[in-house]
Scaffold this motif. Sequence first.
Motif, PDB file in Angstrom:
ATOM      1  N   GLU A 156     -11.983  -1.197 -11.222  1.00  0.00           N
ATOM      2  CA  GLU A 156     -13.426  -1.404 -11.117  1.00  0.00           C
ATOM      3  C   GLU A 156     -13.800  -2.023  -9.771  1.00  0.00           C
ATOM      4  O   GLU A 156     -14.756  -1.594  -9.115  1.00  0.00           O
ATOM      5  N   VAL A 157     -13.040  -3.032  -9.348  1.00  0.00           N
ATOM      6  CA  VAL A 157     -13.319  -3.655  -8.059  1.00  0.00           C
ATOM      7  C   VAL A 157     -13.097  -2.666  -6.925  1.00  0.00           C
ATOM      8  O   VAL A 157     -13.866  -2.612  -5.953  1.00  0.00           O
ATOM      9  N   ASN A 158     -12.043  -1.855  -7.026  1.00  0.00           N
ATOM     10  CA  ASN A 158     -11.776  -0.842  -5.999  1.00  0.00           C
ATOM     11  C   ASN A 158     -12.908   0.171  -5.924  1.00  0.00           C
ATOM     12  O   ASN A 158     -13.298   0.599  -4.831  1.00  0.00           O
ATOM     13  N   ASP A 159     -13.459   0.562  -7.078  1.00  0.00           N
ATOM     14  CA  ASP A 159     -14.586   1.496  -7.080  1.00  0.00           C
ATOM     15  C   ASP A 159     -15.821   0.878  -6.438  1.00  0.00           C
ATOM     16  O   ASP A 159     -16.571   1.550  -5.727  1.00  0.00           O
ATOM     17  N   ARG A 160     -16.045  -0.407  -6.681  1.00  0.00           N
ATOM     18  CA  ARG A 160     -17.202  -1.069  -6.073  1.00  0.00           C
ATOM     19  C   ARG A 160     -17.059  -1.159  -4.559  1.00  0.00           C
ATOM     20  O   ARG A 160     -18.029  -1.025  -3.825  1.00  0.00           O
ATOM     21  N   LEU A 161     -15.834  -1.370  -4.092  1.00  0.00           N
ATOM     22  CA  LEU A 161     -15.608  -1.439  -2.652  1.00  0.00           C
ATOM     23  C   LEU A 161     -15.618  -0.066  -1.998  1.00  0.00           C
ATOM     24  O   LEU A 161     -15.820   0.047  -0.787  1.00  0.00           O
ATOM     25  N   GLY A 162     -15.366   0.989  -2.765  1.00  0.00           N
ATOM     26  CA  GLY A 162     -15.386   2.340  -2.216  1.00  0.00           C
ATOM     27  C   GLY A 162     -14.059   2.811  -1.681  1.00  0.00           C
ATOM     28  O   GLY A 162     -14.013   3.779  -0.915  1.00  0.00           O
ATOM     29  N   GLY A 163     -12.944   2.167  -2.050  1.00  0.00           N
ATOM     30  CA  GLY A 163     -11.631   2.579  -1.583  1.00  0.00           C
ATOM     31  C   GLY A 163     -10.935   3.505  -2.566  1.00  0.00           C
ATOM     32  O   GLY A 163     -11.478   3.883  -3.607  1.00  0.00           O
ATOM     33  N   THR A 164      -9.712   3.875  -2.226  1.00  0.00           N
ATOM     34  CA  THR A 164      -8.877   4.728  -3.072  1.00  0.00           C
ATOM     35  C   THR A 164      -7.571   4.003  -3.339  1.00  0.00           C
ATOM     36  O   THR A 164      -6.911   3.550  -2.395  1.00  0.00           O
ATOM     37  N   ILE A 165      -7.186   3.890  -4.601  1.00  0.00           N
ATOM     38  CA  ILE A 165      -5.946   3.221  -4.974  1.00  0.00           C
ATOM     39  C   ILE A 165      -4.923   4.267  -5.388  1.00  0.00           C
ATOM     40  O   ILE A 165      -5.242   5.227  -6.098  1.00  0.00           O
ATOM     41  N   THR A 166      -3.688   4.123  -4.911  1.00  0.00           N
ATOM     42  CA  THR A 166      -2.610   5.045  -5.251  1.00  0.00           C
ATOM     43  C   THR A 166      -1.348   4.246  -5.520  1.00  0.00           C
ATOM     44  O   THR A 166      -1.136   3.182  -4.923  1.00  0.00           O
TER      45      THR A 166
END
Length: 684
Positions: free
Chosen positions: A352-362
């Motif tokens: 959720e935090v990654n989506d708010r920041l606009g990044g991509t997690i892998t």
Amino acid sequence: MRSWYSPSELAGLPGMPSSVSGLIRLAKRESWECQLRLGQGGGREYAFSVLPKATQTALIAATIVNEPSLQVIEPHNILAGCDAKIASRLNDSQACVMTARLAFVREIERMSQVVSQNRAILTLVALAKNDDLSPYLAERVVRANDRKTESRSLSERTLKRWLADYRAHGETGLAPARRQKDMSVPAWAGEFLKHYQRPQKPSVEAAYEQFKQVHGEVHTSVCPSIHAVRRWLKKLSPSVRERGRMGPHELNALKAYNRRQADMLWPNDVWVADGHTFDAEVINPLTGQIFRPEITMVIDWATRRIVGFSVNLAESTLATLDTLRDGVSRCGMYKIFYVDNGSGFDNSTVYEVNDRLGGTITHSLPYNSQARGVIERPHKTILVRLAKTFDSYIGADMDKEAATKTHKLSRKQLALGIAPTVVPEFAVFFSDLQQALDEYNRRPHRGLPKFRDLQTMRKRHQSPMEAWKSAEAEGWEPLLADANIVESLTRPQVERTVHRCQVQWNSGTYFLKGLDGFHGEQVRVAYDFRDASRVWVHSLEGDLLGEALLDGNASPAMPKTMLEKASEKRERGQLSRLVKKAKTITGQDVEMHVIGSASSPYDLPLEQLAEAQRFAQLSAPQAPTFELPTDPTARYRLWNQLDARLTSGESLNPEETQWHSRYPQHPDFMSIRQMFEFAKQASA
């Protein structure tokens, strides 16, 4: 098509007798052209041109049927291509023997242009027997025979065999066969590996003893000798032999791997994060007990800069969020967040935090930490090295006796209520950790490009901070995230009880007027180890109540004006007593004057002071900057100018002095100096 055929190949064809003996009698009656067949039992071969037309037609038809896909390719090209593929599989010994035998084949072919082939062979045999061969061929006799003894010479049969092998298979037909390893799996291998390939890693002797107890004595066919077992194990590759004795993660260290290059990456393109349990014990600031902190670090793959870190009790979601908040607030927004599959990274909160920041997690593959070697290596370079500076280090290479002594002393002091002397306070550990990370970011890194250092005039690798600044000089700018989003990211939190608008954390008292209605109630206090001047107070439901400041309700015991008046009264009394004492000593009236200190320029109004500073900067002469020429000859002339100034007694600035002392050690200095001296002598 071939030019010569044996009787067995021609018998039964159209126009030919059905038996070999009948064909030979027919050839004798009609005097067919023939030659002796080399190898394969001897005998005669008959020329294709003397055969009847029906027989020639049958041979041509058989050739077309056997090779349906015909291509117009030169024969020597086909032979050369096959030889190149097969010759590449030969070892040095086989290739050496092959070239030696080929030398005699070529010599026979050259002599056959003048005399018959048989006469050429007999001539070579006679010359070799009398030691009359040319030095080139004599040197290759022993090598071509490929025997352990050097007493062997050439024979007619041997030369005919080499010639036949060359005509049948080309150059590779002359290479001797070598015995290959027997890679077949014995019948007992599977049962033995059940005892050997175990995570306890038993030795070959221990596994063999267990295997022999189950499958009988050594003389039986089922149970081989231990020497046979050792020979077979040596044939296996390490990854196959150690399977079962090592897990998938450790087996990766024995297999091939792909190196990943980050030359095309810009800063903040890929962040790699991982947690590491510190290898030294520290005092917990919350409980006062001894613990091993969990350090989560994030490194920028392109520049190898540590962009964020956090310290917590374990690798958790809060640790990941705290690390992200630290990195994003200081270095900008990332594009890809590359992590493992641990619970601290693989959870909905981090997503959720990654989506708010606009990044991509892998995520990397399981049991594949080598893929994140860019963050695994700094754990040893930074954290393990830092842990070894503390007396409470408990790493695997720590002396057991010293570690036990330190452990007992720290627990004894803690039980007596005394602060352990061998275990550092959390503030000391945190300060040293920040310093270690800062030194790492400013130290040359082998994974970064090289450049020439102007101070030392030598090439070295860039440091992470230099790589970051280099990218900024090329026009790259970090993408900053929204401040409101960064501030809202979750910080580590603890529950505390409100007492008269105050909360306690880490031996500090924090005050917030907005907690007036929460006296005696539980609240959640979010903290930041990097900023101890404030904490963030949340309700148990997660609502932000405000920022509580350290000693926010503290005030001086007395007003400042009262203290100033008391100080002035005390000074007047002391001066009055001094005047009376001076009159008693001298017998005359004494007058005392107090000389005030010169007024400070900072007593001026701020606008006037700023204007004066600006004028001073504009009017002050600018010191010339020291620029180093790129041309080696110009650098040598600059050094002569500086040397002349220094000889005349003129002083140099620090940069000029340092370069003047270092440049004579450079190789260009001596070469250019010799060139100028030679030119001077030539002109004289």
